[in-house]
Design a protein around this motif. Structure first.
Motif, mmCIF file in Angstrom:
data_model
loop_
_atom_site.group_PDB
_atom_site.id
_atom_site.type_symbol
_atom_site.label_atom_id
_atom_site.label_comp_id
_atom_site.label_asym_id
_atom_site.label_seq_id
_atom_site.Cartn_x
_atom_site.Cartn_y
_atom_site.Cartn_z
ATOM 1 N N LYS A 361 -4.161 98.072 79.629
ATOM 2 C CA LYS A 361 -3.672 97.180 80.682
ATOM 3 C C LYS A 361 -2.588 96.268 80.131
ATOM 4 O O LYS A 361 -2.692 95.753 79.020
ATOM 5 C CB LYS A 361 -4.819 96.341 81.243
ATOM 6 C CG LYS A 361 -4.380 95.436 82.392
ATOM 7 C CD LYS A 361 -5.532 94.596 82.926
ATOM 8 C CE LYS A 361 -5.055 93.659 84.036
ATOM 9 N NZ LYS A 361 -6.134 92.796 84.544
ATOM 10 N N ILE A 362 -1.537 96.063 80.912
ATOM 11 C CA ILE A 362 -0.433 95.192 80.512
ATOM 12 C C ILE A 362 -0.756 93.759 80.927
ATOM 13 O O ILE A 362 -0.772 93.431 82.116
ATOM 14 C CB ILE A 362 0.890 95.651 81.155
ATOM 15 C CG1 ILE A 362 1.225 97.085 80.721
ATOM 16 C CG2 ILE A 362 2.027 94.708 80.763
ATOM 17 C CD1 ILE A 362 2.434 97.671 81.421
ATOM 18 N N ASP A 363 -1.017 92.905 79.954
ATOM 19 C CA ASP A 363 -1.334 91.507 80.228
ATOM 20 C C ASP A 363 -0.068 90.659 80.358
ATOM 21 O O ASP A 363 0.000 89.743 81.182
ATOM 22 C CB ASP A 363 -2.218 90.943 79.115
ATOM 23 C CG ASP A 363 -3.543 91.688 79.010
ATOM 24 O OD1 ASP A 363 -4.152 91.952 80.057
ATOM 25 O OD2 ASP A 363 -3.940 92.021 77.866
ATOM 26 N N VAL A 364 0.927 90.953 79.528
ATOM 27 C CA VAL A 364 2.198 90.228 79.563
ATOM 28 C C VAL A 364 3.335 91.229 79.610
ATOM 29 O O VAL A 364 3.342 92.198 78.846
ATOM 30 C CB VAL A 364 2.361 89.309 78.327
ATOM 31 C CG1 VAL A 364 3.741 88.653 78.325
ATOM 32 C CG2 VAL A 364 1.272 88.254 78.286
ATOM 33 N N TRP A 365 4.276 91.013 80.513
ATOM 34 C CA TRP A 365 5.463 91.881 80.622
ATOM 35 C C TRP A 365 6.640 90.977 80.959
ATOM 36 O O TRP A 365 6.836 90.581 82.102
ATOM 37 C CB TRP A 365 5.259 92.932 81.703
ATOM 38 C CG TRP A 365 6.401 93.906 81.853
ATOM 39 C CD1 TRP A 365 7.523 93.747 82.620
ATOM 40 C CD2 TRP A 365 6.531 95.194 81.233
ATOM 41 N NE1 TRP A 365 8.350 94.846 82.514
ATOM 42 C CE2 TRP A 365 7.764 95.749 81.680
ATOM 43 C CE3 TRP A 365 5.732 95.918 80.368
ATOM 44 C CZ2 TRP A 365 8.190 97.007 81.274
ATOM 45 C CZ3 TRP A 365 6.169 97.175 79.953
ATOM 46 C CH2 TRP A 365 7.383 97.713 80.400
#
Length: 453
Positions: A361-365
């Motif tokens: 899962k991408i928490d920060v982008w």
């Protein structure tokens, strides 16, 4: 011009095609798997159709379901992007047989160029340089040993079908050839879905070619127009690779002289003319960095992952031109010399040291932005990179007045790009941009291996 386009793909390339389709005032239709429901390309399309479960065979590779999606949504044209069904001649025919417009070359051109042995023979007949190699399929090790003895070691061993460098290997002697041949056979069996024991016992078709010791991987972008003209839109250097897979591309190539460039572009046009090519395609070549000469490698009958670098130096929207050619309209640009320098860096969800996929899962982008920066991304914060598909998350592209400026912008953009959650290769890209060999421009396809040795 048709009024609607179904994009038979996913992720960043689907999102990128949707963008141009909508800019042209056409209706953009997405198809997606259950795993991709929340991705940006689905939300940004005018309409979306669920194909099925995450497994590609039950969604993106299911021809019947994609055709069903066209009927259900009223799509009039199909753009396949790259990968999945993009170079599947049977799919192209199914689209055409359904009364739809296929955004790509004719199925017979896809077929003729899909077999590397047939393709190299056709190119040789058209006057395109090819490496010394086998003109007929090699189906057994004794035949391979005899061919290698005639060609001369070292030799490159690869499958006749398939792409992406899967199954390729270099043999420096007979012992090495036995291992490389078996690796290629296994890859060919996976690609075709059949084993050598089927069909009368003949093994999969393998190709042997003379191996170039210090090679650059350079490709030429071509466009076959509706009136039958084939034009070349410059070259891209794709020599930065891990496991024969491209990671960074740039245009123009820092390792190609003006004289060699002229010969390569002319040969690429001949290649396109030899198959009556229509739409966007790429003629891939191997350049001998020492001899400043080249040979044909293969032809990709579709839009390439790295097409943005050509768009940045030419100002041509290749997807728009694909759609215009498919509709029988004239192209809307005048070929001109490329302007400045562009670099594309592929941002993968993978370990930056060993390059193994690392989904999550991408928490920060947080995306970089600014003059000369283009980001083609498939994800935003909150999305999940799943293990079902290629781990490519985005393509970070930069343009500058010259290579030095492009490199400086690339370093700044990589430093500003924040991704937290899945593993990612941004640290490797930063390391590459500071590598003296890459920065100097005098590199070859062995660069990444040397960096990791």
């Amino acid at each position: 011009m048709f009024e609607s386009v179904l994009v038979a793909n996913r992720g960043e390339i689907a999102r990128r095609i949707v963008r141009t389709v909508k800019c042209m005032g056409l209706r953009a239709i997405a198809v997606h798997s259950e795993a991709d429901t929340d991705l940006p390309f689905v939300r940004e399309a005018d309409e979306a159709f669920l194909l099925g479960p995450a497994a590609p065979a039950q969604s993106y590779l299911d021809v019947a379901k994609v055709i069903e999606a066209c009927r259900a949504t009223g799509a009039r044209a199909v753009h396949p992007g790259y990968g999945f069904l993009a170079e599947n001649a049977a799919f192209a025919r199914a689209v055409i047989d359904a009364g739809l417009v296929w955004v790509g070359p004719a199925p017979d051109a896809i077929e003729r160029m899909g077999d590397k042995i047939n393709a190299r023979n056709l190119m040789e007949a058209a006057g395109v340089p090819v490496a010394a190699g086998t003109r007929e399929p090699v189906t057994g090790l004794p035949q391979a040993l005899a061919a290698a003895a005639e060609i001369g070691y070292p030799v490159m061993v690869k499958t006749a079908g398939g792409g992406g460098g899967i199954g390729m290997g270099v043999a420096h002697d007979e012992a090495g050839l036995a291992g490389a041949f078996q690796t290629a056979v296994r890859a060919a069996e996976r690609f075709s879905g059949r084993t050598g024991s089927e069909g009368g016992g003949a093994g999969p078709a393998i190709l042997l070619e003379r191996y170039i010791q210090r090679a650059r991987h350079v490709e030429v972008q071509i466009l076959g127009t509706a009136d039958g003209t084939v034009v070349a839109l410059g070259e891209r250097d794709c020599s930065v690779q891990r496991r024969h897979q491209k990671v960074v591309e740039e245009s123009p190539s820092p390792g190609v002289t003006p004289e060699l460039r002229e010969r390569m572009l002319a040969a690429a046009v001949r290649a396109g003319e030899a198959v009556g090519y229509r739409g966007a395609g790429t003629v891939e070549c191997l350049v001998d960095a020492d001899e400043q000469d080249f040979v044909f490698l293969e032809m990709n009958t579709r839009l390439q992952v790295e097409h943005p670098v050509t768009e940045l130096v030419t100002g041509v929207d290749l997807v728009e031109q694909q759609l215009r050619v498919a509709a029988g309209e004239p192209v809307t640009f005048t070929a001109a010399p490329p302007r400045g320098h562009a670099i594309e860096l592929r941002v993968y969800a993978e370990d930056p040291k060993r390059f193994f996929p690392g989904p999550g899962k991408i928490d920060v982008w947080e995306e970089p932005a600014g003059p000369g920066i283009r980001l083609d991304s498939g994800y935003v914060a909150g999305n999940t990179v799943t293990p079902f598909y290629d781990p490519l998350m985005a393509k970070l592209c930069v343009h500058g007045d010259d290579r030095e400026e492009a490199l400086a912008r690339a370093r700044e953009a990589v430093a500003a790009f924040r991704v937290e959650g899945p593993k990612n290769n941004l640290p490797f890209l930063a390391e590459l941009l500071d590598d003296a060999e890459f920065a100097g421009g005098d590199y070859d396809t062995g660069l990444v291996a040397r960096m990791r040795s």
